[in-house]
Scaffold this motif. Structure first.
Motif, PDB file in Angstrom:
ATOM      1  N   PHE B 114       0.819  -1.211   0.000  1.00  0.00           N
ATOM      2  CA  PHE B 114       0.000   0.000   0.000  1.00  0.00           C
ATOM      3  C   PHE B 114       0.850   1.258   0.000  1.00  0.00           C
ATOM      4  O   PHE B 114       2.028   1.211   0.339  1.00  0.00           O
ATOM      5  N   LYS B 115       0.218   2.387  -0.340  1.00  0.00           N
ATOM      6  CA  LYS B 115       0.934   3.659  -0.447  1.00  0.00           C
ATOM      7  C   LYS B 115       1.557   4.083   0.871  1.00  0.00           C
ATOM      8  O   LYS B 115       2.632   4.633   0.910  1.00  0.00           O
ATOM      9  N   SER B 116       0.805   3.868   1.949  1.00  0.00           N
ATOM     10  CA  SER B 116       1.331   4.210   3.258  1.00  0.00           C
ATOM     11  C   SER B 116       1.517   2.919   4.036  1.00  0.00           C
ATOM     12  O   SER B 116       0.685   2.023   3.957  1.00  0.00           O
ATOM     13  N   ALA B 117       2.615   2.840   4.781  1.00  0.00           N
ATOM     14  CA  ALA B 117       2.890   1.611   5.529  1.00  0.00           C
ATOM     15  C   ALA B 117       2.001   1.472   6.761  1.00  0.00           C
ATOM     16  O   ALA B 117       2.071   0.491   7.476  1.00  0.00           O
ATOM     17  N   PHE B 118       1.170   2.466   7.033  1.00  0.00           N
ATOM     18  CA  PHE B 118       0.280   2.433   8.185  1.00  0.00           C
ATOM     19  C   PHE B 118      -1.162   2.566   7.712  1.00  0.00           C
ATOM     20  O   PHE B 118      -1.431   3.404   6.862  1.00  0.00           O
ATOM     21  N   PRO B 119      -2.139   1.824   8.173  1.00  0.00           N
ATOM     22  CA  PRO B 119      -2.065   0.788   9.184  1.00  0.00           C
ATOM     23  C   PRO B 119      -1.621  -0.561   8.635  1.00  0.00           C
ATOM     24  O   PRO B 119      -1.133  -1.407   9.369  1.00  0.00           O
ATOM     25  N   LEU B 120      -1.839  -0.806   7.345  1.00  0.00           N
ATOM     26  CA  LEU B 120      -1.480  -2.095   6.766  1.00  0.00           C
ATOM     27  C   LEU B 120      -0.432  -1.860   5.692  1.00  0.00           C
ATOM     28  O   LEU B 120      -0.606  -1.022   4.812  1.00  0.00           O
ATOM     29  N   LYS B 121       0.661  -2.618   5.790  1.00  0.00           N
ATOM     30  CA  LYS B 121       1.790  -2.403   4.890  1.00  0.00           C
ATOM     31  C   LYS B 121       1.582  -3.142   3.573  1.00  0.00           C
ATOM     32  O   LYS B 121       1.798  -2.606   2.498  1.00  0.00           O
ATOM     33  N   ILE B 285      15.049   1.493  -4.018  1.00  0.00           N
ATOM     34  CA  ILE B 285      13.905   2.409  -3.877  1.00  0.00           C
ATOM     35  C   ILE B 285      12.951   1.926  -2.780  1.00  0.00           C
ATOM     36  O   ILE B 285      12.913   0.745  -2.456  1.00  0.00           O
ATOM     37  N   THR B 286      12.191   2.869  -2.254  1.00  0.00           N
ATOM     38  CA  THR B 286      11.157   2.569  -1.264  1.00  0.00           C
ATOM     39  C   THR B 286       9.880   3.275  -1.692  1.00  0.00           C
ATOM     40  O   THR B 286       9.921   4.476  -1.992  1.00  0.00           O
ATOM     41  N   ALA B 287       8.802   2.529  -1.749  1.00  0.00           N
ATOM     42  CA  ALA B 287       7.515   3.121  -2.160  1.00  0.00           C
ATOM     43  C   ALA B 287       6.431   2.626  -1.223  1.00  0.00           C
ATOM     44  O   ALA B 287       6.044   1.459  -1.294  1.00  0.00           O
ATOM     45  N   GLY B 288       5.959   3.464  -0.307  1.00  0.00           N
ATOM     46  CA  GLY B 288       4.934   3.050   0.661  1.00  0.00           C
ATOM     47  C   GLY B 288       5.443   1.877   1.482  1.00  0.00           C
ATOM     48  O   GLY B 288       6.525   1.936   2.071  1.00  0.00           O
ATOM     49  N   GLY B 289       4.685   0.795   1.471  1.00  0.00           N
ATOM     50  CA  GLY B 289       5.084  -0.388   2.229  1.00  0.00           C
ATOM     51  C   GLY B 289       6.174  -1.199   1.558  1.00  0.00           C
ATOM     52  O   GLY B 289       6.660  -2.171   2.128  1.00  0.00           O
ATOM     53  N   TYR B 290       6.552  -0.826   0.360  1.00  0.00           N
ATOM     54  CA  TYR B 290       7.505  -1.641  -0.408  1.00  0.00           C
ATOM     55  C   TYR B 290       8.938  -1.147  -0.221  1.00  0.00           C
ATOM     56  O   TYR B 290       9.223   0.042  -0.357  1.00  0.00           O
ATOM     57  N   ARG B 291       9.826  -2.064   0.109  1.00  0.00           N
ATOM     58  CA  ARG B 291      11.266  -1.756   0.177  1.00  0.00           C
ATOM     59  C   ARG B 291      11.995  -2.805  -0.643  1.00  0.00           C
ATOM     60  O   ARG B 291      11.832  -3.996  -0.418  1.00  0.00           O
ATOM     61  N   SER B 292      12.784  -2.345  -1.610  1.00  0.00           N
ATOM     62  CA  SER B 292      13.425  -3.322  -2.503  1.00  0.00           C
ATOM     63  C   SER B 292      14.618  -3.977  -1.808  1.00  0.00           C
ATOM     64  O   SER B 292      15.377  -3.313  -1.112  1.00  0.00           O
ATOM     65  N   ASP B 293      14.742  -5.311  -1.998  1.00  0.00           N
ATOM     66  CA  ASP B 293      15.891  -6.021  -1.443  1.00  0.00           C
ATOM     67  C   ASP B 293      16.977  -6.198  -2.504  1.00  0.00           C
ATOM     68  O   ASP B 293      18.122  -6.511  -2.184  1.00  0.00           O
ATOM     69  N   THR B 294      16.600  -6.010  -3.769  1.00  0.00           N
ATOM     70  CA  THR B 294      17.565  -6.084  -4.870  1.00  0.00           C
ATOM     71  C   THR B 294      17.729  -4.665  -5.413  1.00  0.00           C
ATOM     72  O   THR B 294      16.752  -3.934  -5.500  1.00  0.00           O
ATOM     73  N   PRO B 295      18.945  -4.275  -5.809  1.00  0.00           N
ATOM     74  CA  PRO B 295      19.076  -2.926  -6.370  1.00  0.00           C
ATOM     75  C   PRO B 295      18.231  -2.766  -7.631  1.00  0.00           C
ATOM     76  O   PRO B 295      18.061  -3.713  -8.400  1.00  0.00           O
ATOM     77  N   LEU B 296      17.697  -1.585  -7.784  1.00  0.00           N
ATOM     78  CA  LEU B 296      16.903  -1.302  -8.983  1.00  0.00           C
ATOM     79  C   LEU B 296      17.838  -1.053 -10.166  1.00  0.00           C
ATOM     80  O   LEU B 296      17.496  -1.311 -11.317  1.00  0.00           O
ATOM     81  N   PHE B 297      19.009  -0.595  -9.848  1.00  0.00           N
ATOM     82  CA  PHE B 297      19.879  -0.039 -10.877  1.00  0.00           C
ATOM     83  C   PHE B 297      21.296  -0.056 -10.324  1.00  0.00           C
ATOM     84  O   PHE B 297      21.486   0.090  -9.115  1.00  0.00           O
ATOM     85  N   VAL B 298      22.301  -0.265 -11.161  1.00  0.00           N
ATOM     86  CA  VAL B 298      23.668   0.060 -10.732  1.00  0.00           C
ATOM     87  C   VAL B 298      24.253   1.027 -11.752  1.00  0.00           C
ATOM     88  O   VAL B 298      24.034   0.876 -12.954  1.00  0.00           O
ATOM     89  N   CYS B 299      24.923   2.044 -11.269  1.00  0.00           N
ATOM     90  CA  CYS B 299      25.509   3.010 -12.197  1.00  0.00           C
ATOM     91  C   CYS B 299      26.928   3.355 -11.754  1.00  0.00           C
ATOM     92  O   CYS B 299      27.271   3.179 -10.581  1.00  0.00           O
ATOM     93  N   ARG B 300      27.716   3.804 -12.709  1.00  0.00           N
ATOM     94  CA  ARG B 300      29.095   4.180 -12.387  1.00  0.00           C
ATOM     95  C   ARG B 300      29.101   5.331 -11.397  1.00  0.00           C
ATOM     96  O   ARG B 300      28.217   6.190 -11.445  1.00  0.00           O
TER      97      ARG B 300
END
Lengths: 138, 458
Positions: B114-121, B285-300
């Motif tokens: 969800f967009k906000s991690a509160f009340p339900l992630k 990246i982090t979006a609402g309740g979502y937190r990525s465990d893998t990088p979205l991107f690698v750059c120099r």
């Protein structure tokens, strides 16, 4: 700019909660020792009253045109800056004791934080609630 | 709009609860230490499992969902019916996970954040694969997705190394060994320890004896972590279309993630020790309740602006982040410096009492502590925050071998400012930025006047 402070009678309510909790615990665990059963609740209530009284002087809630500022702390101070527009919920809770003392517990939620304010007078909390709700639309 | 059932894997949750309940009779039998009691306990377990399976089946039968043009409606519960409508404007990210077992059974686990991690992630659902794709397309539709990042060749190798997560890999390894020994009924742990000992004996031929066991563990963990990372990032592709960031990848467990670009709260450019060596930085990246465990991107390093192809508002800090002369060095280095002092003292003691074998291990630990000390000194120079020219906030901080540079896109933030009496006297404060993802970002030794006067985006 509107400024709110905690009421004197508001700090007695948490002190009564502390007294009740410590009395129940000391009756359960220290029953034969009368001095401990009575001394610990009264001692902790006195400490709580001192703490809440000091806290009352340092606690201030200010509503500016677009943000709410809450300051608290005796030695280690904390200040919260919250834009009114992003407050998601404002609510009040009143226990029977708070109804007797005409005070309330208020909670202010944002998507990333929750603030709980104990000891505002009922009139102040209602005024603050309306100010926040109106301020959000600015 | 047609009412459909979830995948039968939906029942797995309730059967797991049954397995937990099965422990109760078994514990009683173990405490009594009685064979007859044990047999009775097994019968009770079988009964519990059958009852739970039946209950799960009934719950599955009475649960289902409907997909409309812009929402997914969930109907769940037997006595207490709940009807939940998930609409597009509530959702920050959708993750479709298909492990091997799910793929064989034609199911997909869909995690909706969800967009906000509160009340339900988040909410986890089990769909048939066809339904999962339709639900994901309804909630976060992707149109004309051009590929923005697809690691190949050397970049792929860099991506694998930067995606490696030592902690999760170790947990996964220990859990796997326990599971295998339970299934096979053999002492796999003993065999594994025997193998590690043999390997350390072999390494003793090349390196000092005191350090060989530690080196074996480091080698094993590195190999395991890289292998898991290689499997997790196989066929990894990132694209953006119609305001949705889409990532796909995985070999054994296939994962597809759709993240709404407007819901991205912040992106974190992490400078890990590996990243410093490879001269590449991973971006999370982090979006609402979502937190990525893998990088979205690698750059120099130095080319972070390339990320603007995915997140248009992204910028590295455009203003000065801090004033170093107003900061306090002990705030940053008291812990790593104390650790270094302790390790040096231990090395001295080991040298005096003739425990030479301990010295290489302690020296290695001292090296790690010195690295952390270096990171904290860097944080002393660079940690701070600023409001950028494009109205985003940037915050930079160091934590456990890593320097984080975070760009906050979300306007829905609040500040918490903390001061100790000494910090108040010196004109310093700790700033915490509260984000909708329920993540607090901290910058130490900020200037109170700047923190109190910086304007929010309204």
């Amino acid at each position: 700019m509107l400024r709110y402070k905690l009421k004197k009678r508001g700090i007695f309510v948490p002190a009564v909660w502390v007294f009740t909790a410590t009395l129940i615990l000391s009756v359960i665990f220290l029953r034969p020792n009368i001095i401990a059963v009575l001394g610990i609740p009264f001692g902790s209530t006195a400490a709580a009253l001192t703490y809440f009284s000091l806290r009352r002087y340092t606690y201030s809630l200010t509503v500016l045109q677009r943000e709410l500022i809450l300051q608290r702390g005796i030695m280690f101070t904390t200040m919260h800056r919250i834009p009114l527009r992003y407050i998601t919920a404002v609510g009040t809770l009143q226990s029977p004791l708070q109804r007797l003392t005409a005070t309330t517990s208020m909670y202010i939620c944002t998507s990333g934080n929750i603030l709980i304010i104990l000891g505002l007078s009922t009139a102040d909390s209602e005024n603050l609630r309306m100010t926040i709700l109106n301020g959000r639309d600015v | 709009m047609q009412y459909r059932h979830f995948h039968p894997l939906y029942t797995l949750k309730y059967i797991n609860y049954g397995l937990v309940l099965c422990l109760l009779p078994l514990v009683r039998a173990v405490l009594d230490f009685n064979w007859q009691q044990f047999l009775v306990a097994l019968q009770q377990d079988a009964f519990i499992l059958i009852v739970m399976a039946l209950l799960a089946g009934v719950l599955w039968y009475f649960s289902g969902f409907e997909i409309t043009d812009s929402s997914v409606v969930l109907h769940q519960g037997l006595f207490f019916r709940s009807n939940v409508t998930l609409s597009r404007d509530m959702i920050a990210a959708v993750e479709c996970v298909r492990p091997l077992t799910y793929r064989i059974l034609g199911g997909t686990q869909v995690i909706i954040y969800f967009k906000s991690a509160f009340p339900l992630k988040k909410i986890t659902l089990h769909f048939f694969t066809k339904d999962a794709i339709q639900a994901a397309d309804t909630l976060l539709p992707v149109k004309n997705m051009p590929t923005v990042f697809e690691p190949t060749g050397a970049t792929r190798l860099v991506f694998v190394m930067l995606s490696a997560n030592v902690v999760t890999s170790c947990v996964f390894a220990v859990y796997s060994i326990k599971r295998i020994s339970k299934i096979l009924g053999t002492q796999v742990e003993e065999y594994a320890l025997h193998g590690i000992t043999e390997l350390s004996h072999f390494l003793e031929l090349f390196i000092p004896a005191g350090i060989s066991m530690l080196a074996t563990f480091v080698l094993l963990i590195t190999v395991l972590t890289l292998m898991l990372s290689l499997l997790r990032t196989a066929g990894f592709v990132v694209g953006r279309g119609g305001g949705i960031i889409l990532t796909k990848g995985g070999f054994i467990t296939k994962i597809e993630r759709r993240v709404s670009a407007v819901c991205v709260n912040f992106c974190d450019v992490r400078l890990t020790p590996f990243a410093r060596v490879l001269r590449y930085t991973p971006v999370y990246i982090t979006a609402g309740g979502y937190r990525s465990d893998t990088p979205l991107f690698v750059c120099r390093m130095g080319q972070e602006a390339m990320l603007q192809r995915l997140l248009a508002d992204f910028t590295m800090p455009t203003h000065k982040m801090c004033v170093v002369r107003k900061k306090s060095l002990p705030v940053y280095i008291w812990l790593p410096a104390s650790l270094c002092a302790l390790l040096i003292a231990l090395i001295c003691v080991a040298a005096n009492i003739n425990m030479i074998g301990m010295i290489p291990v302690l020296s290695l630990l001292l090296l790690f502590a010195l690295c952390n000390l270096g990171i904290e000194i860097e944080a002393f120079i660079k940690e701070g925050f600023c409001k950028n020219d494009n109205r985003t906030f940037s915050i930079c901080y160091g934590r456990i071998f890593t320097r984080h540079t975070v760009c906050i896109f979300s306007h829905d933030i609040s500040f918490t400012i903390q001061q100790s009496p000494i910090a108040a006297k010196d004109g310093r404060c700790n700033l915490y930025i509260n984000t909708p993802a329920r993540v607090r970002l901290r910058a130490r030794d900020a200037i109170p006047h700047r923190v109190k006067t910086v304007s929010f985006n309204l």
